[in-house]
Write a protein that holds these residues in place. Structure first.
Motif, PDB file in Angstrom:
ATOM      1  N   VAL A 297       0.819  -1.165   0.052  1.00 23.80           N
ATOM      2  CA  VAL A 297      -0.016   0.089  -0.051  1.00 23.80           C
ATOM      3  C   VAL A 297       0.931   1.333   0.102  1.00 23.80           C
ATOM      4  O   VAL A 297       0.357   2.186  -0.574  1.00 23.80           O
ATOM      5  CB  VAL A 297      -0.920  -0.038   1.073  1.00 23.80           C
ATOM      6  N   VAL A 298       1.896   1.318   0.761  1.00 14.70           N
ATOM      7  CA  VAL A 298       2.733   2.373   0.986  1.00 14.70           C
ATOM      8  C   VAL A 298       3.745   2.623  -0.442  1.00 14.70           C
ATOM      9  O   VAL A 298       4.424   1.668  -0.688  1.00 14.70           O
ATOM     10  CB  VAL A 298       3.459   2.310   2.222  1.00 14.70           C
ATOM     11  N   PRO A 299       3.930   3.875  -0.515  1.00 14.53           N
ATOM     12  CA  PRO A 299       4.734   4.112  -1.886  1.00 14.53           C
ATOM     13  C   PRO A 299       6.308   3.841  -1.569  1.00 14.53           C
ATOM     14  O   PRO A 299       6.476   3.537  -0.533  1.00 14.53           O
ATOM     15  CB  PRO A 299       4.734   5.767  -1.895  1.00 14.53           C
ATOM     16  N   THR A 300       7.054   3.779  -2.410  1.00 16.12           N
ATOM     17  CA  THR A 300       8.304   2.859  -2.368  1.00 16.12           C
ATOM     18  C   THR A 300       9.216   3.787  -1.687  1.00 16.12           C
ATOM     19  O   THR A 300       9.861   3.485  -0.860  1.00 16.12           O
ATOM     20  CB  THR A 300       8.945   2.984  -3.835  1.00 16.12           C
ATOM     21  N   ARG A 301       8.974   5.000  -1.611  1.00 18.46           N
ATOM     22  CA  ARG A 301      10.207   5.864  -1.099  1.00 18.46           C
ATOM     23  C   ARG A 301       9.869   5.979   0.409  1.00 18.46           C
ATOM     24  O   ARG A 301      10.713   6.079   1.332  1.00 18.46           O
ATOM     25  CB  ARG A 301      10.009   7.561  -1.446  1.00 18.46           C
ATOM     26  N   LEU A 302       8.684   5.636   1.032  1.00 21.18           N
ATOM     27  CA  LEU A 302       8.307   5.641   2.371  1.00 21.18           C
ATOM     28  C   LEU A 302       8.172   3.985   2.968  1.00 21.18           C
ATOM     29  O   LEU A 302       7.853   3.863   4.053  1.00 21.18           O
ATOM     30  CB  LEU A 302       6.745   6.162   2.579  1.00 21.18           C
ATOM     31  N   ARG A 303       8.662   3.048   1.984  1.00 25.16           N
ATOM     32  CA  ARG A 303       8.232   1.575   2.387  1.00 25.16           C
ATOM     33  C   ARG A 303       9.138   1.131   3.346  1.00 25.16           C
ATOM     34  O   ARG A 303       8.745   0.472   4.468  1.00 25.16           O
ATOM     35  CB  ARG A 303       8.590   0.753   1.100  1.00 25.16           C
ATOM     36  N   ALA A 304      10.441   1.405   3.765  1.00 27.84           N
ATOM     37  CA  ALA A 304      11.352   1.119   4.678  1.00 27.84           C
ATOM     38  C   ALA A 304      10.568   1.519   6.174  1.00 27.84           C
ATOM     39  O   ALA A 304      10.777   0.831   7.184  1.00 27.84           O
ATOM     40  CB  ALA A 304      12.862   1.447   4.527  1.00 27.84           C
ATOM     41  N   LYS A 305      10.561   2.925   6.146  1.00 33.00           N
ATOM     42  CA  LYS A 305      10.083   3.479   7.457  1.00 33.00           C
ATOM     43  C   LYS A 305       8.973   2.780   8.094  1.00 33.00           C
ATOM     44  O   LYS A 305       8.430   2.522   9.090  1.00 33.00           O
ATOM     45  CB  LYS A 305      10.036   4.904   7.301  1.00 33.00           C
ATOM     46  N   SER A 306       7.877   2.873   6.804  1.00 32.69           N
ATOM     47  CA  SER A 306       6.583   2.208   7.314  1.00 32.69           C
ATOM     48  C   SER A 306       6.817   0.850   7.709  1.00 32.69           C
ATOM     49  O   SER A 306       5.810   0.298   8.494  1.00 32.69           O
ATOM     50  CB  SER A 306       5.498   2.592   6.235  1.00 32.69           C
ATOM     51  N   SER A 307       7.486  -0.013   7.083  1.00 31.45           N
ATOM     52  CA  SER A 307       7.511  -1.492   7.481  1.00 31.45           C
ATOM     53  C   SER A 307       8.086  -1.621   8.866  1.00 31.45           C
ATOM     54  O   SER A 307       7.874  -2.329   9.544  1.00 31.45           O
ATOM     55  CB  SER A 307       8.319  -2.038   6.399  1.00 31.45           C
TER      56      SER A 307
END
Length: 118
Positions: free
Chosen positions: A73-83
């Motif tokens: 769901v989350v955009p690629t640029r925010l994927r690491a932090k959101s994970s």
């Protein structure tokens, strides 16, 4: 391990939504069995089967959900932090359930706590 293999192989056929809903339903069924029979010592084989069922269905649905959902769901640029936040909140929730079980079960009963968690 078997449930993880099944989830991987059946995702293409059934879809993630179906596995997540089915897994959540299976966890609720397992916890309801715990709530009903946790005070009965003669139901130990049933409780062992319910524990296995709960672990199996958890690994089909809600177990990997926090990682899979965020990564889709989350955009690629925010994927690491959101994970990372998703894993952190998952651990906090797991710890709160684990730490609240014994005080609640002594205050009420184990079957009541399983019914609350279900």
């Amino acid at each position: 391990l078997l449930a993880s293999y099944m989830a991987d192989s059946e995702t293409a056929l059934l879809g993630r939504r179906t596995l997540t809903i089915g897994g959540s339903f299976g966890v609720c069924v397992g916890l309801a069995i715990f709530a009903k029979f946790s005070e009965d010592n003669s139901a130990l084989p049933l409780l062992a089967a319910a524990l296995s069922w709960t672990m199996f269905t958890f690994s089909l649905g809600p177990g990997p959900f926090s990682i899979v959902f965020v990564n889709e769901v989350v955009p690629t640029r925010l994927r690491a932090k959101s994970s990372a936040w998703s894993c952190f909140l998952n651990r906090i929730t797991s710890a709160s359930v684990a730490l609240s079980f014994l005080p609640l079960s002594t205050a009420y009963s184990a079957s009541s706590v399983f019914a609350l968690y279900a």
